[in-house]
Design a protein around this motif. Structure first.
Motif, PDB file in Angstrom:
ATOM      1  N   LEU A   7       1.945   1.589  -6.287  1.00  0.00           N
ATOM      2  CA  LEU A   7       2.607   0.528  -5.539  1.00  0.00           C
ATOM      3  C   LEU A   7       1.574  -0.460  -5.017  1.00  0.00           C
ATOM      4  N   ASN A   8       1.974  -1.716  -4.908  1.00  0.00           N
ATOM      5  CA  ASN A   8       1.099  -2.757  -4.380  1.00  0.00           C
ATOM      6  C   ASN A   8       1.762  -3.448  -3.198  1.00  0.00           C
ATOM      7  N   LEU A   9       0.945  -3.777  -2.200  1.00  0.00           N
ATOM      8  CA  LEU A   9       1.405  -4.611  -1.092  1.00  0.00           C
ATOM      9  C   LEU A   9       0.913  -6.037  -1.340  1.00  0.00           C
ATOM     10  N   ILE A  10       1.830  -6.948  -1.556  1.00  0.00           N
ATOM     11  CA  ILE A  10       1.482  -8.337  -1.836  1.00  0.00           C
ATOM     12  C   ILE A  10       1.662  -9.156  -0.555  1.00  0.00           C
ATOM     13  N   TYR A  11       0.580  -9.803  -0.137  1.00  0.00           N
ATOM     14  CA  TYR A  11       0.615 -10.604   1.092  1.00  0.00           C
ATOM     15  C   TYR A  11       1.470 -11.850   0.869  1.00  0.00           C
ATOM     16  N   LEU A  12       2.424 -12.089   1.767  1.00  0.00           N
ATOM     17  CA  LEU A  12       3.296 -13.257   1.670  1.00  0.00           C
ATOM     18  C   LEU A  12       2.913 -14.315   2.694  1.00  0.00           C
ATOM     19  N   THR A  13       2.918 -13.911   3.939  1.00  0.00           N
ATOM     20  CA  THR A  13       2.530 -14.789   5.039  1.00  0.00           C
ATOM     21  C   THR A  13       2.106 -13.889   6.192  1.00  0.00           C
ATOM     22  N   THR A  14       1.821 -14.466   7.341  1.00  0.00           N
ATOM     23  CA  THR A  14       1.324 -13.660   8.454  1.00  0.00           C
ATOM     24  C   THR A  14       2.274 -12.501   8.761  1.00  0.00           C
ATOM     25  N   ASN A  15       1.721 -11.284   8.661  1.00  0.00           N
ATOM     26  CA  ASN A  15       2.448 -10.053   8.980  1.00  0.00           C
ATOM     27  C   ASN A  15       3.701  -9.845   8.119  1.00  0.00           C
ATOM     28  N   ALA A  16       3.654 -10.330   6.889  1.00  0.00           N
ATOM     29  CA  ALA A  16       4.786 -10.144   5.969  1.00  0.00           C
ATOM     30  C   ALA A  16       4.238  -9.787   4.588  1.00  0.00           C
ATOM     31  N   TYR A  17       4.802  -8.738   3.993  1.00  0.00           N
ATOM     32  CA  TYR A  17       4.337  -8.242   2.698  1.00  0.00           C
ATOM     33  C   TYR A  17       5.521  -7.949   1.786  1.00  0.00           C
ATOM     34  N   SER A  18       5.239  -7.985   0.499  1.00  0.00           N
ATOM     35  CA  SER A  18       6.207  -7.552  -0.506  1.00  0.00           C
ATOM     36  C   SER A  18       5.679  -6.270  -1.142  1.00  0.00           C
ATOM     37  N   LEU A  19       6.509  -5.228  -1.145  1.00  0.00           N
ATOM     38  CA  LEU A  19       6.130  -3.967  -1.785  1.00  0.00           C
ATOM     39  C   LEU A  19       6.590  -4.017  -3.236  1.00  0.00           C
ATOM     40  N   LEU A  34       6.764   6.833   7.568  1.00  0.00           N
ATOM     41  CA  LEU A  34       7.065   7.438   6.271  1.00  0.00           C
ATOM     42  C   LEU A  34       8.469   7.019   5.847  1.00  0.00           C
ATOM     43  N   PHE A  35       8.622   6.643   4.582  1.00  0.00           N
ATOM     44  CA  PHE A  35       9.961   6.355   4.073  1.00  0.00           C
ATOM     45  C   PHE A  35      10.035   6.744   2.600  1.00  0.00           C
ATOM     46  N   ASN A  36      11.253   6.951   2.124  1.00  0.00           N
ATOM     47  CA  ASN A  36      11.482   7.388   0.748  1.00  0.00           C
ATOM     48  C   ASN A  36      11.962   6.231  -0.117  1.00  0.00           C
ATOM     49  N   LEU A  37      11.436   6.193  -1.333  1.00  0.00           N
ATOM     50  CA  LEU A  37      11.962   5.306  -2.364  1.00  0.00           C
ATOM     51  C   LEU A  37      12.681   6.169  -3.395  1.00  0.00           C
ATOM     52  N   LEU A  38      13.955   5.904  -3.615  1.00  0.00           N
ATOM     53  CA  LEU A  38      14.721   6.661  -4.601  1.00  0.00           C
ATOM     54  C   LEU A  38      14.516   6.054  -5.982  1.00  0.00           C
ATOM     55  N   ILE A  39      14.306   6.913  -6.968  1.00  0.00           N
ATOM     56  CA  ILE A  39      14.092   6.470  -8.344  1.00  0.00           C
ATOM     57  C   ILE A  39      15.397   6.613  -9.116  1.00  0.00           C
ATOM     58  N   THR A  73       7.294  -5.791  -9.929  1.00  0.00           N
ATOM     59  CA  THR A  73       8.694  -5.880  -9.541  1.00  0.00           C
ATOM     60  C   THR A  73       8.826  -5.664  -8.036  1.00  0.00           C
ATOM     61  N   PRO A  74       9.359  -6.631  -7.280  1.00  0.00           N
ATOM     62  CA  PRO A  74       9.529  -6.443  -5.834  1.00  0.00           C
ATOM     63  C   PRO A  74      10.558  -5.353  -5.542  1.00  0.00           C
ATOM     64  N   LEU A  75      10.208  -4.454  -4.637  1.00  0.00           N
ATOM     65  CA  LEU A  75      11.112  -3.383  -4.237  1.00  0.00           C
ATOM     66  C   LEU A  75      11.736  -3.659  -2.875  1.00  0.00           C
ATOM     67  N   LEU A  76      10.911  -4.099  -1.941  1.00  0.00           N
ATOM     68  CA  LEU A  76      11.399  -4.426  -0.602  1.00  0.00           C
ATOM     69  C   LEU A  76      10.362  -5.301   0.094  1.00  0.00           C
ATOM     70  N   TYR A  77      10.770  -5.875   1.232  1.00  0.00           N
ATOM     71  CA  TYR A  77       9.883  -6.729   2.017  1.00  0.00           C
ATOM     72  C   TYR A  77       9.607  -6.057   3.356  1.00  0.00           C
ATOM     73  N   ILE A  78       8.365  -6.176   3.795  1.00  0.00           N
ATOM     74  CA  ILE A  78       7.923  -5.537   5.032  1.00  0.00           C
ATOM     75  C   ILE A  78       7.504  -6.627   6.016  1.00  0.00           C
ATOM     76  N   TYR A  79       8.106  -6.594   7.195  1.00  0.00           N
ATOM     77  CA  TYR A  79       7.770  -7.547   8.255  1.00  0.00           C
ATOM     78  C   TYR A  79       7.288  -6.762   9.475  1.00  0.00           C
ATOM     79  N   ILE A  80       6.143  -7.161  10.023  1.00  0.00           N
ATOM     80  CA  ILE A  80       5.554  -6.467  11.170  1.00  0.00           C
ATOM     81  C   ILE A  80       5.483  -7.442  12.347  1.00  0.00           C
ATOM     82  N   THR A  81       5.828  -6.951  13.513  1.00  0.00           N
ATOM     83  CA  THR A  81       5.714  -7.773  14.723  1.00  0.00           C
ATOM     84  C   THR A  81       4.666  -7.175  15.647  1.00  0.00           C
ATOM     85  N   ASP A  82       3.901  -8.048  16.283  1.00  0.00           N
ATOM     86  CA  ASP A  82       2.901  -7.636  17.271  1.00  0.00           C
ATOM     87  C   ASP A  82       2.952  -8.649  18.408  1.00  0.00           C
TER      88      ASP A  82
END
Length: 204
Positions: free
Chosen positions: A28-40, A75-80, A1-10
């Motif tokens: 939790l799993n980090l699923i690779y989407l595209t360059t520097n982008a992941y789905s948590l 660090l970040f919090n995920l609320l259940i 189940t996707p929780l959020l998307y992570i985008y990184i810039t360099d």
């Protein structure tokens, strides 16, 4: 189940600008989407239980592929959120190791066999329960929604009866219990005792 998307810039280019990420929680799993982008995503949603933890602290570390590798972390919090993930607990009656004894001659009906006490560990769920039952052999009983199990009338014969009760919470999760009942005749007991006394002899 996707929780959020992570985008990184360099701002670097090439391998220096390509970033890999890791997290500290194996649920939790980090699923690779595209360059520097992941789905948590969650690997197994049942691993999270609101009753044991209301939030999860996630440590995210991002490192580029340059030499030397540069990294940053956050660090970040995920609320259940609470959901209906626990079946109802039968607090009373306890599982029966012996039959519930009911004398045929002296028991007046309707007779209360037991009163169920049910608890739901899901805090957000209302304590509303429903019941179904199967009894063998046939017995005239009723089980009302407040959890009162009633023997409405005596059967035409004495003996052993088993009542299998299923409890449902509002989310349709269930728990079960078997209640053995022995309806016996006091006259039969007295005859057996009398017979035993008559057949007893004193050896000198």
């Amino acid at each position: 189940t996707p929780l959020l998307y992570i985008y990184i810039t360099d701002e670097d280019s090439g391998e220096n600008g390509r970033v890999g990420c890791t997290i500290n929680d194996t649920r939790l799993n980090l699923i690779y989407l595209t360059t520097n982008a992941y789905s948590l995503q969650t690997s197994n949603s049942s691993s999270f239980d609101y009753e044991s933890e209301q939030s999860v602290v996630v440590y995210l570390q991002c490192s580029d592929f340059g030499i030397p590798s540069l990294s940053t972390s956050i660090l970040f919090n995920l609320l259940i959120e609470d959901c209906n993930d626990n079946p109802p607990d039968i607090i009373f009656p306890l599982p029966f190791n012996q039959s519930l004894l009911i004398p045929y001659e002296t028991t007046k009906t309707p007779f209360i066999l037991t009163q169920f006490i049910i608890q739901d560990r899901d805090h957000s769920q209302p304590n509303i329960f429903s019941y179904t039952y199967i009894v063998s052999p046939t017995l005239d009983i009723s089980l009302i929604n407040n959890g009162t199990l009633i023997l409405c009338s005596m059967p035409t014969f004495t003996g052993q009866f088993t009542i299998n009760v299923t409890v449902y919470d509002i989310g349709n999760l269930t728990n079960r219990i078997s209640i053995p009942i022995h309806i016996y005749s006091m006259n039969e007991t007295m005859l057996i005792r009398s017979f035993s006394i008559e057949k007893t002899s004193l050896l000198l």
